[in-house]
Scaffold this active site. Sequence first.
Site, PDB file in Angstrom:
ATOM      1  N   CYS A 155       9.713  -4.009  11.241  1.00 16.38           N
ATOM      2  CA  CYS A 155       9.481  -5.312  10.595  1.00 16.38           C
ATOM      3  C   CYS A 155      10.749  -6.163  10.548  1.00 16.38           C
ATOM      4  O   CYS A 155      10.757  -7.324  10.969  1.00 16.38           O
ATOM      5  CB  CYS A 155       8.889  -5.119   9.202  1.00 16.38           C
ATOM      6  SG  CYS A 155       9.951  -4.245   8.031  1.00 16.38           S
TER       7      CYS A 155
ATOM      8  N   HIS B 280       9.105  -4.357   3.398  1.00 16.56           N
ATOM      9  CA  HIS B 280       8.530  -5.025   4.569  1.00 16.56           C
ATOM     10  C   HIS B 280       8.913  -6.501   4.547  1.00 16.56           C
ATOM     11  O   HIS B 280       9.173  -7.077   3.482  1.00 16.56           O
ATOM     12  CB  HIS B 280       7.010  -4.870   4.536  1.00 16.56           C
ATOM     13  CG  HIS B 280       6.305  -5.269   5.796  1.00 16.56           C
ATOM     14  ND1 HIS B 280       6.534  -4.656   7.009  1.00 16.56           N
ATOM     15  CD2 HIS B 280       5.368  -6.238   6.032  1.00 16.56           C
ATOM     16  CE1 HIS B 280       5.771  -5.210   7.934  1.00 16.56           C
ATOM     17  NE2 HIS B 280       5.056  -6.182   7.361  1.00 16.56           N
TER      18      HIS B 280
ATOM     19  N   HIS C 213       4.152 -10.777  11.382  1.00 12.88           N
ATOM     20  CA  HIS C 213       4.986  -9.624  11.054  1.00 12.88           C
ATOM     21  C   HIS C 213       4.723  -8.511  12.047  1.00 12.88           C
ATOM     22  O   HIS C 213       3.816  -8.591  12.884  1.00 12.88           O
ATOM     23  CB  HIS C 213       4.716  -9.159   9.619  1.00 12.88           C
ATOM     24  CG  HIS C 213       3.315  -8.672   9.382  1.00 12.88           C
ATOM     25  ND1 HIS C 213       3.017  -7.610   8.565  1.00 12.88           N
ATOM     26  CD2 HIS C 213       2.097  -9.094   9.859  1.00 12.88           C
ATOM     27  CE1 HIS C 213       1.723  -7.400   8.523  1.00 12.88           C
ATOM     28  NE2 HIS C 213       1.141  -8.286   9.297  1.00 12.88           N
TER      29      HIS C 213
END
Length: 342
Positions: free
Chosen positions: A214, A274, A286
Site C-alpha cells: 500500500c 494502510h 489503493h
Amino acid sequence: MMNTSQINRVSKPTSCCLRVVLLLVCLFVALPSVMCQEEEEKDWGVVNVSVCNLRNEPEYNAGMATQALLGMPVKVLGQDDWLHVELPDGYQAWVHPLSVYRMSRRQLEAWNQRRQVVVGVLNDYVYSLPDVRSQHVGDVVASCRLALLGSSRGFWHVAYPDGRKGYLRKASATELNLFRQKASHSASAILSTARSFMGLPYMWGGTSTKGVDCSGFVSAVMLMHDLVIVRNASQQATVGEHIEIAPDFSNLQPGDLLFFGSKARGTTPARVFHVGFYMGGGRFIHSLGCVREGSFLPEDPLYDEEELHRLLWAQRVLHVVNRSQGLRTTAATPFYKSSLPK
C-alpha cells in the site's frame, strides 16, 4: 690511496645512509597512496538491477522490507555477507552485494553529475543494439535511471552503474534535466499516474511496477513525479497537514492521502495499517490484492464497507514538497546531490 679496510669503513656508513634515504622516499611515495585508499573507501553504491529486493535480515529467507530501483544511490552502513544500506527515503535494510555497484563518495558524486535518463513507462528493456530484435542487456521499470552516453536511431545509448552499455527506446525515457523540469506535482497528474498502476499485484515490501504494497504504491507513484516520500504508511501519516475527515467527505481534496487502521480506544491510540489516494467523489485508489479503486458511498458500485469502517484520517501533502523532510524532490534529497552528506 686507501687500502681495502679503509674503503669498507667508508662504504658501510654510506650504504646505511642510502638505505635510510630510500626508506624515507618509499614512505613518502606510499603515504599518498594510503591516504587515497582511505578517501576511496567504497561506502556508497548504486543499484545495478532494475528492481532490487531488500530484506529485514541478511539472508534470502528473511522477509522483504522494501525495494530499490536501477540507478538509485544507497549508503553502505555495514557489511556481513550482505550489505546493510540506507535508501534515499531514509529506510534501512539488507541487500545482496551483487545487486549494488559499490562506489566511493567521489565516484557517486560523479555519477550524480552525469547526464542521465529516467524511465517513464511501467516496463521495457535495454537492448544490446539500437534494435528491439537484439539481445536484452536487462529490463527496466518506471523511475529507473541510467547514464546517458548519446542517441541513435530512436534509442538512447545508455550505461549501467557497472559500465555495461546498451540501448533504450527514446519513447520509454526522458533526459533527467527535462524530466525534472516537466515533473508535475498536481493532484490530477499524480492520480493519472496512480490509475496507470491499476491491476498491478500487491506484494509485501514492493515499491515498483513489478508489485507494490500500500505505501509502496504511494512511493512508486510519487517517484514517477520526481518525489521521494518516506516509506511506510505510519511515516507517511505524519507528512503534511492532518485532516479529520468530515462525514460527507466534503473537506477532502483529490490527491490527499487516506489512512486506514484501528481506531483509538480509551488510552490505546489509533494505529495506521494502510494508505491510499483520495480521488474525489467519495472514491479512492489503493493497493490491496492489486491496485484498485474503491468508494465510501453505499450507492456506488465500488462501495467498500470494510475500508470505510477502518478509515482514520487524511493528510494533505502536495503543498509541502521540499518544505518537509518526508516529501522532497530528488534534487533536494541528499543522496542524489553532487555533494553527498557526511
